[in-house]
Scaffold this motif. Structure first.
Motif, short mmCIF file in Angstrom:
data_model
loop_
_atom_site.label_atom_id
_atom_site.label_comp_id
_atom_site.label_asym_id
_atom_site.label_seq_id
_atom_site.Cartn_x
_atom_site.Cartn_y
_atom_site.Cartn_z
N CYS A 1 -9.87 5.79 3.46
CA CYS A 1 -9.15 4.58 3.85
C CYS A 1 -7.88 4.98 4.61
O CYS A 1 -6.80 5.12 4.03
CB CYS A 1 -8.82 3.75 2.61
N TYR A 2 -8.02 5.15 5.90
CA TYR A 2 -6.93 5.63 6.75
C TYR A 2 -6.44 4.52 7.67
O TYR A 2 -7.24 3.84 8.31
CB TYR A 2 -7.42 6.82 7.59
N MET A 3 -5.13 4.32 7.71
CA MET A 3 -4.51 3.37 8.64
C MET A 3 -3.91 4.20 9.76
O MET A 3 -2.91 4.91 9.57
CB MET A 3 -3.43 2.55 7.94
N PRO A 4 -4.52 4.16 10.96
CA PRO A 4 -4.02 4.97 12.07
C PRO A 4 -2.75 4.38 12.67
O PRO A 4 -2.49 3.18 12.52
CB PRO A 4 -5.18 4.90 13.07
N PRO A 5 -1.99 5.20 13.36
CA PRO A 5 -0.82 4.65 14.05
C PRO A 5 -1.27 3.79 15.22
O PRO A 5 -2.35 4.01 15.78
CB PRO A 5 -0.06 5.89 14.52
N TYR A 6 -0.45 2.83 15.59
CA TYR A 6 -0.76 1.99 16.74
C TYR A 6 -0.60 2.82 18.01
O TYR A 6 0.42 3.48 18.22
CB TYR A 6 0.17 0.78 16.76
N ASN A 7 -1.60 2.79 18.86
CA ASN A 7 -1.57 3.59 20.08
C ASN A 7 -1.21 2.77 21.32
O ASN A 7 -1.32 3.25 22.43
CB ASN A 7 -2.91 4.30 20.29
N GLY A 8 -0.82 1.52 21.11
CA GLY A 8 -0.46 0.67 22.23
C GLY A 8 -1.64 -0.05 22.84
O GLY A 8 -1.48 -0.87 23.73
N VAL A 9 -2.85 0.27 22.39
CA VAL A 9 -4.06 -0.33 22.94
C VAL A 9 -4.89 -1.01 21.87
O VAL A 9 -5.18 -2.19 21.94
CB VAL A 9 -4.92 0.74 23.67
N THR A 10 -5.29 -0.24 20.86
CA THR A 10 -6.21 -0.74 19.85
C THR A 10 -5.48 -1.07 18.56
O THR A 10 -4.79 -0.21 18.00
CB THR A 10 -7.30 0.32 19.54
N VAL A 11 -5.65 -2.31 18.09
CA VAL A 11 -5.07 -2.73 16.83
C VAL A 11 -6.11 -2.50 15.74
O VAL A 11 -7.25 -2.92 15.86
CB VAL A 11 -4.67 -4.22 16.85
N PHE B 1 -2.98 7.53 4.68
CA PHE B 1 -4.09 7.11 3.85
C PHE B 1 -3.62 6.04 2.88
O PHE B 1 -2.59 6.20 2.23
CB PHE B 1 -4.67 8.31 3.08
N MET B 2 -4.36 4.94 2.82
CA MET B 2 -4.05 3.85 1.90
C MET B 2 -4.65 4.24 0.55
O MET B 2 -5.80 3.94 0.25
CB MET B 2 -4.64 2.54 2.43
N ARG B 3 -3.88 4.95 -0.26
CA ARG B 3 -4.40 5.51 -1.51
C ARG B 3 -4.23 4.59 -2.71
O ARG B 3 -5.01 4.66 -3.65
CB ARG B 3 -3.73 6.85 -1.79
N VAL C 1 0.85 -1.18 0.00
CA VAL C 1 0.00 0.00 0.00
C VAL C 1 0.89 1.23 0.00
O VAL C 1 1.95 1.26 0.61
CB VAL C 1 -0.98 0.04 1.19
N SER C 2 0.41 2.24 -0.70
CA SER C 2 1.13 3.49 -0.83
C SER C 2 0.18 4.63 -0.48
O SER C 2 -1.03 4.51 -0.67
CB SER C 2 1.62 3.65 -2.28
N ASP C 3 0.75 5.73 0.01
CA ASP C 3 -0.08 6.90 0.23
C ASP C 3 0.04 7.89 -0.92
O ASP C 3 -0.49 9.00 -0.86
CB ASP C 3 0.20 7.55 1.59
#
Length: 167
Positions: free
Chosen positions: A113-123, A86-88, A34-36
């Motif tokens: 289509c957004y891939m958020p950063p890992y926050n240590g809690v929610t995958v 964004f997964m563009r 995937v690329s942005d």
């Protein structure tokens, strides 16, 4: 909800298919990236590389679905992501044993289509199912799986395949 364009076989993918037809060999789907980068739908066939790759994943399964159609599955997780994106553009890579090329690509059309950063809690994760044919196809499925992990159904299918395999 993400919405992707048709999956377009690139010139490199077409050349790889022609090489296999002439020289023999086997087409192997190797990875999905995937690329942005924002790429126009009209430019997909001419792509030889996927610019600004943000994530890549191995192909998890390849299944013949009908006639000349093949479904390629993979998944992405944000566990290693430190900055969201964004997964563009999706790129499907394939090889014939020696040469790997960008076989096909699709662009995300909705901008959602957004891939958020890992926050240590929610995958967060995405399950990607690409359907390709010998030719260009307009069937691409993109399902977001909040856990980004295998489902029980998927695991049972793989266990069954393993148990039925004589090797």
């Amino acid at each position: 909800m993400a919405q992707f364009s048709e999956l377009v076989i690139t010139k490199s993918g077409q050349d790889l298919l022609a090489k296999i037809l002439v020289d023999g060999g086997k087409l192997e789907f190797s990875r999905v990236c995937v690329s942005d980068s924002e790429i126009s739908e009209d430019g997909l066939e001419q792509l030889s590389e996927l610019p600004e790759i943000r994530q890549e994943s191995a192909v998890l399964d390849v299944t013949k679905t009908s006639g000349s159609a093949v479904k390629v599955e993979t998944s992405f997780s944000n566990r290693e992501i430190t900055s969201g994106f964004f997964m563009r553009t999706l790129g499907l890579f394939a090889k014939d044993g020696e040469t790997e090329v960008l076989y096909a690509a699709a662009v995300e059309l909705s901008g959602h289509c957004y891939m958020p950063p890992y926050n240590g809690v929610t995958v967060s994760g995405a399950l990607v199912q690409l359907v390709t044919t010998v030719g260009n196809a307009d069937n691409i499925s993109f399902d977001v799986d909040p856990a980004g992990t295998a489902t029980i159904t998927r695991l049972n299918e793989e266990i069954s395949k393993h148990n039925e395999d004589e090797n």
